[in-house]
Design a protein around this motif. Structure first.
Motif, PDB file in Angstrom:
ATOM      1  N   SER A  99      57.282 -22.689 -25.190  1.00 37.31           N
ATOM      2  CA  SER A  99      58.032 -23.090 -23.998  1.00 37.31           C
ATOM      3  C   SER A  99      59.132 -24.076 -24.350  1.00 37.31           C
ATOM      4  O   SER A  99      60.241 -24.025 -23.803  1.00 37.31           O
ATOM      5  N   ASP A 120      69.131 -35.526  -5.909  1.00 36.40           N
ATOM      6  CA  ASP A 120      67.989 -35.984  -6.690  1.00 36.40           C
ATOM      7  C   ASP A 120      67.956 -37.501  -6.671  1.00 36.40           C
ATOM      8  O   ASP A 120      68.707 -38.146  -5.928  1.00 36.40           O
ATOM      9  N   SER A 130      69.385 -20.505 -14.746  1.00 36.86           N
ATOM     10  CA  SER A 130      67.948 -20.731 -14.962  1.00 36.86           C
ATOM     11  C   SER A 130      67.462 -22.001 -14.281  1.00 36.86           C
ATOM     12  O   SER A 130      66.362 -22.478 -14.574  1.00 36.86           O
ATOM     13  N   ASP A 131      68.234 -22.550 -13.361  1.00 44.83           N
ATOM     14  CA  ASP A 131      67.903 -23.812 -12.697  1.00 44.83           C
ATOM     15  C   ASP A 131      66.995 -23.554 -11.499  1.00 44.83           C
ATOM     16  O   ASP A 131      67.377 -22.852 -10.562  1.00 44.83           O
ATOM     17  N   PRO A 132      65.778 -24.131 -11.473  1.00 42.30           N
ATOM     18  CA  PRO A 132      64.861 -23.883 -10.351  1.00 42.30           C
ATOM     19  C   PRO A 132      65.384 -24.424  -9.019  1.00 42.30           C
ATOM     20  O   PRO A 132      65.027 -23.901  -7.965  1.00 42.30           O
ATOM     21  N   ALA A 171      57.000 -36.150 -20.039  1.00 39.14           N
ATOM     22  CA  ALA A 171      58.063 -36.395 -19.065  1.00 39.14           C
ATOM     23  C   ALA A 171      58.341 -37.871 -18.925  1.00 39.14           C
ATOM     24  O   ALA A 171      59.485 -38.288 -18.762  1.00 39.14           O
ATOM     25  N   TYR A 199      60.587 -32.594 -10.272  1.00 42.43           N
ATOM     26  CA  TYR A 199      61.233 -32.921 -11.548  1.00 42.43           C
ATOM     27  C   TYR A 199      60.665 -32.011 -12.628  1.00 42.43           C
ATOM     28  O   TYR A 199      59.448 -31.826 -12.727  1.00 42.43           O
ATOM     29  N   ASP A 200      61.518 -31.425 -13.445  1.00 43.24           N
ATOM     30  CA  ASP A 200      61.085 -30.462 -14.453  1.00 43.24           C
ATOM     31  C   ASP A 200      60.550 -31.203 -15.676  1.00 43.24           C
ATOM     32  O   ASP A 200      61.311 -31.801 -16.427  1.00 43.24           O
ATOM     33  N   THR A 201      59.239 -31.167 -15.865  1.00 42.34           N
ATOM     34  CA  THR A 201      58.620 -31.853 -16.994  1.00 42.34           C
ATOM     35  C   THR A 201      58.218 -30.893 -18.109  1.00 42.34           C
ATOM     36  O   THR A 201      57.622 -31.311 -19.105  1.00 42.34           O
ATOM     37  N   SER A 202      58.512 -29.618 -17.946  1.00 45.03           N
ATOM     38  CA  SER A 202      58.068 -28.637 -18.938  1.00 45.03           C
ATOM     39  C   SER A 202      58.975 -28.659 -20.165  1.00 45.03           C
ATOM     40  O   SER A 202      60.169 -28.962 -20.089  1.00 45.03           O
ATOM     41  N   PHE A 256      63.240 -23.586 -24.009  1.00 45.05           N
ATOM     42  CA  PHE A 256      64.074 -24.592 -23.348  1.00 45.05           C
ATOM     43  C   PHE A 256      65.258 -24.990 -24.236  1.00 45.05           C
ATOM     44  O   PHE A 256      66.402 -25.051 -23.779  1.00 45.05           O
ATOM     45  N   GLN A 288      59.443 -30.535 -22.795  1.00 45.42           N
ATOM     46  CA  GLN A 288      60.221 -31.706 -23.158  1.00 45.42           C
ATOM     47  C   GLN A 288      59.423 -32.689 -24.010  1.00 45.42           C
ATOM     48  O   GLN A 288      59.307 -33.867 -23.678  1.00 45.42           O
TER      49      GLN A 288
END
Length: 529
Positions: A487, A295, A517-519, A2, A414-417, A491, A419
């Protein structure tokens, strides 16, 4: 991983925030009487004396114009990070963004393999009317300017294609293998502030704003009219990645959510007396439930809107702490057609909060602050962020704080998965975008059968065959994604689908797909329910 992604995007994120956010309070048709009167001071400053001596006495011939800009910048660097000098050659583009339009032919293009490809044609725009199509390759302008080769840059292409409303330009294109010439009469091309407006479900509307320009309030009201026709009862207002713009536009939108004569924001500076901005009319959505998404790149006018709604307990703020810009700029046009955007006041939310983050350690540290949030864990774990500044109580007794941005009521990390570096390269190199464009060109007849993003989402899915095609395509850009983790692959496939929807329906299609698909959207819907 990330951290690498944030490092890749941080310069772009910060430049967008600075370019848009610094414009708060700026008036495109600023008052010229009195506003520039300070320029008429006849007293010669030491700086002017030095420049005169260099011009008249220096040993070599010097272009003093080349010295003025760094001298001005040096002075401004001793002030705040948002007081900036804008050279004449850059001013038009910045003004166009806030005006909400420019003059040109109305296409989106991308240079692929040293050739200008038409990625999108604005509906009912000049190119659309002249018969330009997605997939056309532009090779020349007016038979004299060649637009192919490694040396051609995006700025050069824009310069050739743009021009005054009503002027004509002839472009040479290749469609398939057939060369053509198309004459286009340039027109006024909108730069929309509103990316998307649609129903998330049977009662929940969604509006995405990317900036606050001269046209933003009008676009917002048109979107609300559309959503009311679909029986909207609650709303998600998305201000993520919105770097701000014209303050009055944010005030106008806040007025549509707040009742009576509530205070929306006030400004005050050493040489600027306090000015209050209050509600002045009945709003179109004063009662329905409201969630505002923010954000770390939500800045300036975005923070004014979010802060006002939070102070009055009108909305639930969801996301991450905003940028933290609480300064107001005014534009002063200079004699050589350049401009100075000077900070003249601070703005305060209805409770009296000023949310400007510190800048006393210099501009470099100021620009580094977003990266510091990641290092400190704030973007990943909300409770690591300690409220800064004075505490204030909203009418319901909720505590909010000044200093360092608007802290959301509900934190979403923050989406760190998914990536890793190779995935980041797919975006930074333009590889994924170019693959989707080529895929669309090859499947256009099939894809044009779908009438809406929702229909495409239900009936068309990219699969293993498309993944293998992307693998081969990415190798041309020296990006090997063959052994990505599951994963990361998921993505990338989702992003492919999102970009395909954008290719067909532009931003509206993109957000309808991406939001599924947005958390953060998921959390907003949970709050509303």
């Amino acid at each position: 991983m990330a951290r690498k992604k944030l490092q890749v995007w941080l310069p772009l994120i910060f430049s967008v925030v600075m370019a848009a956010g610094m414009m708060i309070g700026y008036q495109l048709r600023a008052k010229t009487t009195g506003g520039n009167s300070f320029l008429q001071n006849n007293n010669v400053s030491p700086l002017q004396e030095v420049m005169g001596l260099i011009k008249n006495k220096y040993v070599d011939n010097v272009n003093t114009d080349s010295l003025e800009e760094p001298a001005i910048t040096g002075v401004l660097n001793r002030l705040d990070p948002h007081s900036v000098y804008i050279p004449a050659q850059d001013l038009q583009a910045l003004n166009e963004d806030l005006q909400g339009n420019f003059q040109g032919i109305g296409i989106e293009f991308q240079v692929i393999n040293d050739t200008v490809n038409v990625m999108n044609v604005i509906p009912d725009g000049p190119s659309f009317k002249a018969g330009v199509q997605i997939g056309d390759k532009i090779i020349s302008v007016n038979d004299t300017v060649n637009l192919t080769g490694k040396d051609i840059g995006t700025a050069d292409i824009r310069k050739q294609l743009r021009g005054e409303d009503g002027s004509a330009v002839t472009i040479g294109i290749v469609r398939g293998s057939e060369p053509k010439k198309i004459k286009i009469t340039r027109g006024v091309i909108p730069l929309y502030s509103l990316d998307a407006a649609y129903m998330l479900d049977s009662v929940t509307g969604y509006i995405k704003l990317n900036k606050f320009a001269e046209t933003t309030y009008r676009e917002f009201m048109q979107a609300m009219e559309k959503l009311h026709a679909q029986h909207i009862q609650q709303l998600v207002l998305d201000l993520r990645e919105n770097g701000g713009g014209i303050m009055q536009q944010a005030v106008n939108i806040a007025d549509e959510f707040l009742s009576d004569d509530k205070l929306i924001v006030y400004t005050q500076g050493e040489h600027s007396p306090r000015a209050d901005y209050r509600c002045s009319k009945d709003g179109v959505f004063e009662k329905g439930r409201l969630v505002v998404l923010v954000d770390e790149t939500s800045a300036s006018a975005s923070e004014i809107l979010a802060g006002a709604l939070q102070d009055w307990d009108r909305a639930t703020i969801v996301g991450r702490r905003t940028f933290g810009k609480g300064l107001v700029q005014q534009q002063f046009n200079l004699s050589d057609r350049s401009a100075l955007r000077l900070t003249i006041a601070r703005y305060y939310t209805p409770l009296g909060r000023n949310i400007q983050k510190p800048y006393d350690k210099g501009r470099e540290q100021y620009e580094q602050e977003l990266m510091n949030r990641y290092h400190d864990g704030e973007l990943l774990v909300g409770d690591t962020s300690k409220p800064a500044g004075q505490a204030f109580k909203t009418p319901s007794g909720h505590l909010v704080y000044g200093g360092g941005g608007i802290t959301p009521d509900i934190f979403v990390p923050y989406d760190t998965s998914s990536q890793p570096r190779k995935v980041i390269q797919l975006f930074t190199n333009g590889t994924l975008r170019n693959f989707v464009y080529n895929y669309y060109i090859g499947h256009r007849d099939q894809l044009q059968q779908f009438k809406s993003p929702g229909e495409l989402m239900k009936k068309y899915a990219l699969g293993e065959n498309e993944w293998k095609q992307l693998q081969n395509f990415a190798l041309r850009d020296s990006v090997d994604i063959k052994n990505l983790e599951a994963s990361a692959k998921t993505f990338v496939m989702q992003q492919m689908q999102n970009l395909l929807a954008r290719q067909i329906w532009r931003n509206e299609g993109y957000y309808e797909f991406a939001n599924a698909s947005d958390p953060v959207i998921k959390k907003a819907l949970e709050v509303l329910k």
